[in-house]
Write a protein that holds these residues in place. Structure first.
Motif, PDB file in Angstrom:
ATOM      1  N   SER A   1      -3.522   1.410  -4.259  1.00 34.42           N
ATOM      2  CA  SER A   1      -4.488   2.198  -3.488  1.00 34.42           C
ATOM      3  C   SER A   1      -5.240   1.394  -2.447  1.00 34.42           C
ATOM      4  O   SER A   1      -6.036   1.955  -1.691  1.00 34.42           O
ATOM      5  CB  SER A   1      -5.508   2.832  -4.440  1.00 34.42           C
ATOM      6  OG  SER A   1      -6.256   1.840  -5.125  1.00 34.42           O
ATOM      7  N   ASN A   2      -4.987   0.095  -2.372  1.00 33.29           N
ATOM      8  CA  ASN A   2      -5.765  -0.783  -1.499  1.00 33.29           C
ATOM      9  C   ASN A   2      -4.980  -1.146  -0.234  1.00 33.29           C
ATOM     10  O   ASN A   2      -3.962  -1.833  -0.320  1.00 33.29           O
ATOM     11  CB  ASN A   2      -6.132  -2.058  -2.260  1.00 33.29           C
ATOM     12  CG  ASN A   2      -7.074  -2.949  -1.474  1.00 33.29           C
ATOM     13  OD1 ASN A   2      -7.588  -2.567  -0.432  1.00 33.29           O
ATOM     14  ND2 ASN A   2      -7.310  -4.143  -1.993  1.00 33.29           N
ATOM     15  N   PRO A   3      -5.422  -0.719   0.942  1.00 32.98           N
ATOM     16  CA  PRO A   3      -4.657  -0.979   2.163  1.00 32.98           C
ATOM     17  C   PRO A   3      -4.821  -2.384   2.724  1.00 32.98           C
ATOM     18  O   PRO A   3      -4.067  -2.771   3.612  1.00 32.98           O
ATOM     19  CB  PRO A   3      -5.213   0.052   3.150  1.00 32.98           C
ATOM     20  CG  PRO A   3      -6.616   0.273   2.699  1.00 32.98           C
ATOM     21  CD  PRO A   3      -6.592   0.148   1.197  1.00 32.98           C
ATOM     22  N   ALA A   4      -5.809  -3.155   2.234  1.00 31.13           N
ATOM     23  CA  ALA A   4      -6.079  -4.456   2.856  1.00 31.13           C
ATOM     24  C   ALA A   4      -6.491  -5.492   1.826  1.00 31.13           C
ATOM     25  O   ALA A   4      -7.268  -5.209   0.917  1.00 31.13           O
ATOM     26  CB  ALA A   4      -7.186  -4.305   3.904  1.00 31.13           C
ATOM     27  N   LEU A   5      -5.975  -6.705   1.984  1.00 31.93           N
ATOM     28  CA  LEU A   5      -6.403  -7.861   1.199  1.00 31.93           C
ATOM     29  C   LEU A   5      -7.062  -8.861   2.142  1.00 31.93           C
ATOM     30  O   LEU A   5      -7.107  -8.658   3.344  1.00 31.93           O
ATOM     31  CB  LEU A   5      -5.218  -8.480   0.479  1.00 31.93           C
ATOM     32  CG  LEU A   5      -4.542  -7.574  -0.557  1.00 31.93           C
ATOM     33  CD1 LEU A   5      -3.396  -8.308  -1.220  1.00 31.93           C
ATOM     34  CD2 LEU A   5      -5.533  -7.072  -1.588  1.00 31.93           C
ATOM     35  N   SER A   6      -7.568  -9.943   1.555  1.00 26.76           N
ATOM     36  CA  SER A   6      -8.375 -10.899   2.318  1.00 26.76           C
ATOM     37  C   SER A   6      -9.476 -10.140   3.050  1.00 26.76           C
ATOM     38  O   SER A   6      -9.767 -10.396   4.219  1.00 26.76           O
ATOM     39  CB  SER A   6      -7.524 -11.699   3.317  1.00 26.76           C
ATOM     40  OG  SER A   6      -8.307 -12.666   3.981  1.00 26.76           O
TER      41      SER A   6
ATOM     42  N   PHE B   1       0.835  -1.188   0.000  1.00 24.33           N
ATOM     43  CA  PHE B   1       0.000   0.000   0.000  1.00 24.33           C
ATOM     44  C   PHE B   1       0.878   1.251   0.000  1.00 24.33           C
ATOM     45  O   PHE B   1       1.700   1.456   0.888  1.00 24.33           O
ATOM     46  CB  PHE B   1      -0.894  -0.035   1.244  1.00 24.33           C
ATOM     47  CG  PHE B   1      -1.753   1.166   1.437  1.00 24.33           C
ATOM     48  CD1 PHE B   1      -2.642   1.573   0.460  1.00 24.33           C
ATOM     49  CD2 PHE B   1      -1.694   1.881   2.619  1.00 24.33           C
ATOM     50  CE1 PHE B   1      -3.453   2.682   0.658  1.00 24.33           C
ATOM     51  CE2 PHE B   1      -2.493   2.980   2.835  1.00 24.33           C
ATOM     52  CZ  PHE B   1      -3.384   3.389   1.849  1.00 24.33           C
ATOM     53  N   GLN B   2       0.762   2.043  -1.063  1.00 24.10           N
ATOM     54  CA  GLN B   2       1.535   3.264  -1.269  1.00 24.10           C
ATOM     55  C   GLN B   2       3.028   3.011  -1.470  1.00 24.10           C
ATOM     56  O   GLN B   2       3.822   3.951  -1.405  1.00 24.10           O
ATOM     57  CB  GLN B   2       1.353   4.250  -0.110  1.00 24.10           C
ATOM     58  CG  GLN B   2      -0.075   4.712   0.110  1.00 24.10           C
ATOM     59  CD  GLN B   2      -0.154   5.850   1.108  1.00 24.10           C
ATOM     60  OE1 GLN B   2       0.208   6.974   0.805  1.00 24.10           O
ATOM     61  NE2 GLN B   2      -0.613   5.546   2.305  1.00 24.10           N
TER      62      GLN B   2
END
Length: 554
Positions: free
Chosen positions: A366-371, A180-181
């Protein structure tokens, strides 16, 4: 924090930079794997069309039998999607791994992953979208997690991104995204995660349209205006959207900011929405429900809401289905409650795309979280800004939306401190492209320069245009207001009469037109006309009369 125990080194990136140069993506198409639901003919048709259009080998398609419902149970996900996909990727040598014995708590097969060679995994319409929560399969470590993370629901795509990750990760809670970033992922990160994007929507036809329009925009460059609708329930979300808007402005897009508390609607200008980002309504409404609205090829749509992707097959529920149906080509959302900090950040998504990233790269940046709850719909190979503004200006000025390229060039000249050149360029383009947006912009440039008569002359173009489309109505009203301000009230009143005569307008827009027209009619001495419009507006404002229910007959 206990949730850090689920930290995983995520995302397969095969270039050094997360936001790479265009050359970095060359050949990526041959490493795209497309997942098909063999139980859904549309899924196979979309995969066939997509691979043909992108030059992806037919052998890269993996077809498996699975549920045709958008929502599956944890058990269905593990037994019919996760394990079969994992084995198919290993068998086809997309993933190098050594199988172990036994299964984990939810039934996932145990493997030791060495690496993978997948650029993107693309799920197609028919592949289930989300996993329902199962409190009986949360796992023994669930008590370590904060209350809001004691769930194992989530997006199917968010779990598939972890196919190459370490074994024994709980299905519950989320995985913080270490990329992320991050612009420079490590080689270990590259081995551990698979980037996933989805080709999905209300119909197979709408998905194929998305594919076509993405390719068109990639060849021509994205054209249109940018719109940012603030005024949501949390200051942080407004900060994100404002930052995204500033990025668009710095890229010289003609940009509108709506900072009122009321949601943006038919009363606001919304022609050629190449970029739309807003919040906070649960379902698409107003202009986003109109399938004939002129959305530019390749358009980017974003509406921040906790359940914006609760379904992607409906044009009325949530947002992503409506976006795809209307012609947007790149969008992200959430299948369940993600909590604000753990949803895609719009300013980062737009920053990455404008820097030259593919949609698939920008989604991960741009996505801070998976699962977790996030899902992205769009061709992961799509680069909205593969063709830069200079190249567009050289070879794309005879296209229907080229007037918006001229507006970007005017903005660029002004940003460079060249107002005289901006005005001269606007005059030149107005002759070549006598469009409403160009007339409006030229008039404002003249007015800012104190040349009111010339501003009025530019706006008089509108007298030769009598067949306005829905997209033009608000812009025409703004032009009418300027004409009235510049002592061209007769023409302004004529425009209002044309606009008010249109059928099927939203109530809020109609009230605004009636009230605006009544003021000009009054000043022009058209008392009867003004009174009629004022009375009609008042009636529209009145709440509907409630008819009491009939009492039961005895």
């Amino acid at each position: 924090m206990p949730i850090q125990n689920k930290t995983l080194l995520i995302l397969g990136l095969f270039c050094v930079m997360l936001i790479p140069s265009v050359k970095c993506a060359e050949g990526e198409a041959h490493r795209v794997v497309v997942l098909v639901n063999a139980s859904d003919p549309d899924s196979a048709a979309i995969a066939k069309y997509y691979t043909e259009q992108r030059g992806i080998p037919e052998a890269n398609i993996i077809a498996l039998e699975m549920s045709t419902e958008e929502t599956v149970t944890v058990r269905e996900f593990v037994d019919t999607i996760y394990n079969p996909v994992l084995n198919a990727l290993i068998d086809a040598k997309w993933i190098r791994a050594v199988k172990a014995t036994g299964r984990d708590f939810v039934g996932r097969e145990r493997v030791s992953i060495a690496t993978h060679r997948i650029s993107y995994l693309v799920t197609t319409r028919g592949v289930p979208l989300r996993i329902a929560n199962d409190p009986l399969l949360l796992g023994p470590e669930i008590e370590q997690f904060p209350a809001q993370f004691k769930v194992n629901n989530g997006s199917v795509d968010g779990e598939l991104a972890l196919l190459a990750g370490p074994a024994n990760l709980p299905l519950a809670a989320l995985v913080p995204n270490p990329l992320f970033q991050q612009k420079t992922p490590t080689s270990l990160d590259a081995k551990r995660v698979i980037r996933v994007s989805r080709l999905d929507g209300p119909s197979a036809e709408s998905v194929m349209q998305l594919i076509d329009r993405s390719l068109q925009a990639e060849a021509e460059g994205l054209m249109g205006r940018a719109y940012f609708d603030m005024g949501g329930p949390h200051a942080k979300g407004d900060t994100w959207l404002n930052a995204a808007g500033e990025i668009a402005v710095k890229s010289h897009f003609d940009t509108s900011f709506d900072k009122m508390k009321r949601p943006m609607d038919e009363r606001d200008r919304f022609d050629a929405p190449a970029i739309y980002m807003g919040w906070y309504r649960p379902n698409a409404y107003g202009v986003w429900r109109k399938p004939k609205w002129s959305v530019p090829p390749g358009a980017i749509g974003f509406h921040l809401h906790s359940f914006s992707a609760v379904t992607v097959r409906s044009t009325k529920k949530g947002w992503l289905g409506a976006f795809v149906n209307q012609g947007y080509c790149a969008t992200v959302g959430n299948v369940y409650e993600p909590y604000l900090d753990y949803t895609h950040h719009p300013q980062l998504l737009l920053r990455a795309l404008l820097a030259g990233a593919t949609f698939g790269e920008a989604v991960m940046y741009s996505n801070p979280a998976l699962s977790w709850q996030g899902v992205a719909i769009g061709d992961p190979l799509y680069r909205p800004f593969k063709v830069g503004l200079d190249e567009q200006l050289e070879r794309s000025m005879d296209l229907p939306l080229s007037t918006y390229l001229s507006l970007r060039q005017i903005n660029r000249l002004k940003a460079e401190g060249k107002p005289d050149e901006a005005l001269a360029y606007a005059r030149e383009q107005f002759v070549l492209q006598p469009t409403l947006p160009m007339a409006y912009r030229l008039a404002n440039l003249y007015a800012a320069n104190g040349e009111i008569q010339k501003a009025a002359e530019a706006l008089r173009l509108v007298r030769y245009m009598s067949n306005f489309v829905d997209d033009d109505v608000v812009l025409v009203q703004e032009i009418a207001n300027l004409l009235h301000q510049y002592d061209e009230s007769a023409l302004a009143l004529d425009l209002y009469q044309q606009l008010i005569a249109r059928k099927g307008q939203a109530k809020a827009l109609r009230i605004r037109l009636l009230e605006g027209g009544a003021k000009i009619a009054t000043e022009q001495g058209q008392v009867t006309l003004a009174s009629g419009w004022t009375l009609t507006a008042r009636k529209l404002k009145q709440p509907p009369v409630k008819v009491p229910a009939k009492q039961n007959q005895k």
